[in-house]
Design a protein around this motif. Structure first.
Motif, PDB file in Angstrom:
ATOM      1  N   ALA A 173     -19.036  25.063 -19.880  1.00 29.22           N
ATOM      2  CA  ALA A 173     -19.645  24.452 -21.221  1.00 29.22           C
ATOM      3  C   ALA A 173     -21.168  26.022 -20.543  1.00 29.22           C
ATOM      4  O   ALA A 173     -21.449  25.890 -21.885  1.00 29.22           O
ATOM      5  CB  ALA A 173     -20.741  23.373 -19.821  1.00 29.22           C
ATOM      6  N   ILE A 174     -21.139  26.185 -19.740  1.00 32.09           N
ATOM      7  CA  ILE A 174     -22.229  27.315 -19.580  1.00 32.09           C
ATOM      8  C   ILE A 174     -22.076  28.320 -20.310  1.00 32.09           C
ATOM      9  O   ILE A 174     -22.600  29.443 -20.895  1.00 32.09           O
ATOM     10  CB  ILE A 174     -22.814  27.696 -18.417  1.00 32.09           C
TER      11      ILE A 174
ATOM     12  N   ARG B 283     -25.808  18.347 -11.702  1.00 35.45           N
ATOM     13  CA  ARG B 283     -25.859  17.863 -10.469  1.00 35.45           C
ATOM     14  C   ARG B 283     -24.247  18.194 -10.020  1.00 35.45           C
ATOM     15  O   ARG B 283     -23.757  16.866 -10.366  1.00 35.45           O
ATOM     16  CB  ARG B 283     -26.853  16.763 -10.028  1.00 35.45           C
ATOM     17  N   ASP B 284     -23.222  19.047  -8.910  1.00 36.17           N
ATOM     18  CA  ASP B 284     -22.408  18.508  -8.770  1.00 36.17           C
ATOM     19  C   ASP B 284     -21.421  18.707 -10.232  1.00 36.17           C
ATOM     20  O   ASP B 284     -20.551  17.370  -9.930  1.00 36.17           O
ATOM     21  CB  ASP B 284     -22.331  17.544  -8.058  1.00 36.17           C
ATOM     22  N   GLU B 285     -21.984  19.673 -11.201  1.00 38.67           N
ATOM     23  CA  GLU B 285     -21.084  19.862 -12.292  1.00 38.67           C
ATOM     24  C   GLU B 285     -19.890  20.808 -12.075  1.00 38.67           C
ATOM     25  O   GLU B 285     -19.628  21.022 -12.932  1.00 38.67           O
ATOM     26  CB  GLU B 285     -22.431  20.219 -12.935  1.00 38.67           C
TER      27      GLU B 285
ATOM     28  N   ASP C 238     -26.736  17.805 -22.026  1.00 37.04           N
ATOM     29  CA  ASP C 238     -26.194  17.873 -20.340  1.00 37.04           C
ATOM     30  C   ASP C 238     -25.528  19.256 -19.862  1.00 37.04           C
ATOM     31  O   ASP C 238     -24.971  20.109 -20.923  1.00 37.04           O
ATOM     32  CB  ASP C 238     -25.186  16.669 -20.444  1.00 37.04           C
ATOM     33  N   ALA C 239     -24.838  19.258 -18.511  1.00 37.93           N
ATOM     34  CA  ALA C 239     -23.862  20.711 -18.151  1.00 37.93           C
ATOM     35  C   ALA C 239     -22.574  20.131 -17.520  1.00 37.93           C
ATOM     36  O   ALA C 239     -22.149  21.657 -17.534  1.00 37.93           O
ATOM     37  CB  ALA C 239     -24.656  21.039 -16.433  1.00 37.93           C
TER      38      ALA C 239
ATOM     39  N   LEU D  98     -31.415  27.568 -19.427  1.00 39.96           N
ATOM     40  CA  LEU D  98     -31.620  27.085 -18.027  1.00 39.96           C
ATOM     41  C   LEU D  98     -31.387  25.804 -17.083  1.00 39.96           C
ATOM     42  O   LEU D  98     -31.812  25.308 -17.937  1.00 39.96           O
ATOM     43  CB  LEU D  98     -33.874  27.324 -18.677  1.00 39.96           C
ATOM     44  N   VAL D  99     -30.361  26.923 -15.938  1.00 38.01           N
ATOM     45  CA  VAL D  99     -30.171  25.366 -16.006  1.00 38.01           C
ATOM     46  C   VAL D  99     -30.898  24.693 -14.417  1.00 38.01           C
ATOM     47  O   VAL D  99     -31.545  26.038 -13.880  1.00 38.01           O
ATOM     48  CB  VAL D  99     -28.558  26.114 -15.221  1.00 38.01           C
TER      49      VAL D  99
END
Length: 346
Positions: free
Chosen positions: A23-24, A14-16, A97-98, A38-39
């Motif tokens: 990170a991804i 959320r708003d990352e 966490d993202a 899976l995000v």
């Protein structure tokens, strides 16, 4: 050897936008052979959806689920984790966490450790980065308190009540997760990471905890204000919204971390008492120096522990006062009534 089980990494976002892409990309670059990332985009209003769309177009490993409305009776992150778990195809589920950045090979090594030990749940603490010479040492204080409160080293003992969960890395076998009820049982828990660990252990899951320095890292908070606001949503929940438990925790940390230093500075007591207090201060400094490598802080960080204890105590009581005054907590634009939060006991 048996083939590696399918692994789904579930990352609510959320708003990352600030840290999301790094990170991804680190997750997508992992050498794990059967990986799904899976995000769950939880009502983001910044550039998060556009970043995810671009990354998904580049890699078939990435799936994106979108939450447009939050159902009543859920915290956003917990709802996103639950949706992700239901949509995941992996035999293993990793809740993260993202903004957590994984080092190359981290997932392969973690799954290998879980399989060799026969664990159902593996929690790994990341290396935490905080900016500034003083704020950067807060990790030492928080880590020591967490160790005293949670006793994570005892979580592996099936006869101990100790349990552990880390929001940055909770790796769990799918069957154990759903048998325990998953995040549906934690719908209104701000401390969902620890409570997931408690829930899993209560349902017979074998649990282990590791220090993840060299495997994963995260910029925890960017300022004192972010740290204050981020921790306050969890602190009152951590004592089940009970003032008596809050008082006990406050007095305990003040006596242990701040009391000796205040006594030495104030010149309280007779010669014997002052000698004991001085020895306690030296022991605290030695403890800080010994634990610094584990928490990624400076060896002189122990000198700040008394001040952090005073700040932490203020933060705990401010968390409780605001929750009681408002009748609940507000987090990321949603208000959660205290009566509903108190009913979600795990």
């Amino acid at each position: 050897s048996a083939p590696s089980p399918a692994l789904t990494v579930i990352a609510p976002a959320r708003d990352e936008a600030r840290h999301l892409e790094a990170a991804i990309r680190a997750l997508l670059a992992q050498d794990y052979p059967d990986l799904e990332v899976l995000v769950v985009d939880d009502r983001s209003t910044d550039a998060t959806p556009w970043i995810l769309a671009r990354l998904a177009a580049e890699s078939a490993k990435l799936r994106v689920e979108t939450v447009r409305e939050l159902p009543e009776g859920w915290l956003g992150k917990n709802h996103a984790n639950w949706l992700g778990a239901q949509a995941a195809r992996g035999e293993l589920l990793l809740f993260t966490d993202a903004d957590v950045v994984f080092e190359p090979g981290a997932l392969r090594r973690a799954v290998g450790y879980l399989r060799r030990g026969g664990w159902d749940h593996l929690a790994i603490a990341p290396r935490v980065h905080l900016p500034g010479a003083v704020l950067g040492q807060f990790t030492l204080y928080f880590g020591l308190l967490f160790s005293l409160y949670a006793r994570p080293w005892a979580a592996r003992d099936p006869h101990s009540r100790a349990h552990v969960g880390i929001g940055a890395f909770n790796l769990v076998r799918r069957d154990a997760y759903f048998a325990a009820g998953g995040h549906r049982r934690l719908a209104l828990r701000p401390d969902d990471d620890m409570k997931l660990g408690k829930l899993l252990k209560a349902h017979g899951a074998r649990q282990e905890f590791l220090n993840g320095h060299g495997a994963l890292s995260v910029e925890w908070y960017g300022s004192w204000r972010e740290l204050r606001d981020g921790l306050m949503k969890n602190l009152f929940a951590g004592v089940e919204y009970r003032l008596a438990a809050l008082l006990a925790g406050s007095l305990g940390q003040l006596a242990l971390l701040a009391g000796p230093a205040l006594a030495v500075v104030g010149g309280w007591g007779g010669p014997i008492a002052r000698s004991i207090d001085a020895a306690a201060c030296v022991a605290l400094l030695a403890l800080g120096a010994a634990c610094a490598p584990q928490f990624g802080t400076r060896r002189w960080g122990g000198v700040l522990l008394p001040g952090f204890a005073l700040f932490g105590t203020w933060l705990m009581w401010r968390s409780a006062w605001l929750a009681l005054r408002r009748g609940g907590i507000e987090w990321r634009g949603t208000f959660y009534p205290l009566a509903a939060l108190r009913r979600n006991i795990v």
